[in-house]
Scaffold this active site. Sequence first.
Site, PDB file in Angstrom:
ATOM      1  N   ASN A 144       0.866  -1.186   0.000  1.00  0.00           N
ATOM      2  CA  ASN A 144       0.000   0.000   0.000  1.00  0.00           C
ATOM      3  C   ASN A 144       0.896   1.227   0.000  1.00  0.00           C
ATOM      4  OD1 ASN A 144      -1.864   2.010   0.452  1.00  0.00           O
ATOM      5  ND2 ASN A 144      -2.194   1.475   2.617  1.00  0.00           N
TER       6      ASN A 144
ATOM      7  N   LYS B 162      -0.006   4.290  -0.202  1.00  0.00           N
ATOM      8  CA  LYS B 162      -0.646   5.483   0.371  1.00  0.00           C
ATOM      9  C   LYS B 162      -0.466   6.671  -0.594  1.00  0.00           C
ATOM     10  CE  LYS B 162       0.406   3.411   4.767  1.00  0.00           C
ATOM     11  NZ  LYS B 162       0.389   3.536   6.220  1.00  0.00           N
TER      12      LYS B 162
ATOM     13  N   HIS C 107      -9.207   1.077   5.467  1.00  0.00           N
ATOM     14  CA  HIS C 107      -7.867   1.208   6.051  1.00  0.00           C
ATOM     15  C   HIS C 107      -7.969   2.143   7.267  1.00  0.00           C
ATOM     16  CE1 HIS C 107      -3.727   2.480   6.603  1.00  0.00           C
ATOM     17  NE2 HIS C 107      -3.380   1.368   5.970  1.00  0.00           N
TER      18      HIS C 107
ATOM     19  N   GLU D 126      -6.320   4.547   8.274  1.00  0.00           N
ATOM     20  CA  GLU D 126      -6.176   5.981   7.980  1.00  0.00           C
ATOM     21  C   GLU D 126      -7.464   6.547   7.409  1.00  0.00           C
ATOM     22  OE1 GLU D 126      -2.598   5.561   5.670  1.00  0.00           O
ATOM     23  OE2 GLU D 126      -1.558   4.955   7.500  1.00  0.00           O
TER      24      GLU D 126
ATOM     25  N   GLU E  25      -5.018  -5.244  10.898  1.00  0.00           N
ATOM     26  CA  GLU E  25      -3.959  -4.250  11.084  1.00  0.00           C
ATOM     27  C   GLU E  25      -4.150  -3.551  12.419  1.00  0.00           C
ATOM     28  OE1 GLU E  25      -2.161  -2.945   7.152  1.00  0.00           O
ATOM     29  OE2 GLU E  25      -4.016  -1.841   7.304  1.00  0.00           O
TER      30      GLU E  25
ATOM     31  N   GLY F 144       2.870   1.927  10.678  1.00  0.00           N
ATOM     32  CA  GLY F 144       3.798   3.034  10.477  1.00  0.00           C
ATOM     33  C   GLY F 144       4.577   3.421  11.719  1.00  0.00           C
TER      34      GLY F 144
ATOM     35  N   SER G 273       3.828  -2.516  10.170  1.00  0.00           N
ATOM     36  CA  SER G 273       5.292  -2.502  10.213  1.00  0.00           C
ATOM     37  C   SER G 273       5.919  -3.837   9.814  1.00  0.00           C
ATOM     38  CB  SER G 273       5.774  -2.054  11.598  1.00  0.00           C
ATOM     39  OG  SER G 273       5.295  -0.744  11.890  1.00  0.00           O
TER      40      SER G 273
ATOM     41  N   GLY H  43       2.882  -1.313   4.223  1.00  0.00           N
ATOM     42  CA  GLY H  43       2.910   0.095   3.858  1.00  0.00           C
ATOM     43  C   GLY H  43       4.314   0.531   3.494  1.00  0.00           C
TER      44      GLY H  43
HETATM   45  C1  PEP Z   1      -0.513  -0.052   6.146  1.00  0.00           C
HETATM   46  O1  PEP Z   1      -0.541   1.125   5.799  1.00  0.00           O
HETATM   47  O2  PEP Z   1      -1.464  -0.790   5.856  1.00  0.00           O
HETATM   48  C2  PEP Z   1       0.639  -0.519   6.883  1.00  0.00           C
HETATM   49  C3  PEP Z   1       0.596  -1.701   7.415  1.00  0.00           C
HETATM   50  O3  PEP Z   1       1.702   0.348   6.984  1.00  0.00           O
HETATM   51  P1  PEP Z   1       3.174  -0.012   7.574  1.00  0.00           P
HETATM   52  O4  PEP Z   1       3.586  -1.327   6.944  1.00  0.00           O
HETATM   53  O5  PEP Z   1       4.032   1.126   7.144  1.00  0.00           O
HETATM   54  O6  PEP Z   1       3.021  -0.147   9.047  1.00  0.00           O
END
Ligand code: PEP
Length: 252
Positions: free
Chosen positions: A10, A12, A96, A98, A168, A174, A213, A234
């Site tokens: 993703n 973003k 998601h 966000e 998640e 993040g 992460s 992400g």
């Molecule tokens: C995400 O945005 O779905 C995500 C898991 O981000 P990250 O891997 O950066 O934590």
Amino acid sequence: MSRRPLVAGNWKMCKTRAEAVAWCTDLTAGLADAEGVDLAVCPPATALAEVAAALAGSGVGVWGQNVHQAESGAFTGEISTGMLVEAGASGALLGHSERRALFNEHDDQLAEKVVACLAAGLDPVLCIGELEYARDAGSTEQILDEQLRRGLAQAAPEQVARVTVAYEPVWAIGTGRTATPAMAQEAHAFIRGVLRDFAGDAADGIRILYGGSVKPENAAELTAQPDVDGALVGGASLAAASLLAIAAATRP
Ligand code: PEP
């Protein structure tokens, strides 16, 4: 039932069209590393068609990062399922964290988005996860249960079988913090139990991705868990080599 692993990136709000196409060149050059693992990428809407064209024939899925539930209309800034399909997408992320936190997306809307995607032939990828305070309060399962049941409320049992779920934990997105493999497995097993209420034995074929992460260094231990069927990535997906390394670590 064995489920083929799936690793999705993703981006973003990152990458211009030129950067996106360069990423696709790097990814396709290294696809042998990901053998046995399905891959997908969620570019920003501006790069979707170019990414779909660059990855055509590679087997790599291209997903929207969001979609609106209506077919068309006065929804400034939104994108429809038909527009995603026309641009070459095969699926869409829904809910998601966000989108939930920054754009007020809620479960009832997501329930409409799930069925809108299915009607348009797009694979819905429903994202769910608890905030840190909920985990600390011991409410993780209650939150996951509510998000999942509300998000799937409009889907018929055979439609639920076509959904992918991404677990998640919001505190891990993040932040560099990840759920331990045991925490991920516990949540995924719980989610599969809820899916069984909707889809019966077909729940055993539904892929549940872990996100938060994920990096090449921690992907193997997370995805080795029996109910963790891959990863939604992400930050570490912004370099194709890193997404490929995660896929290689995920390979059964
Ligand atoms: C995400 O945005 O779905 C995500 C898991 O981000 P990250 O891997 O950066 O934590």
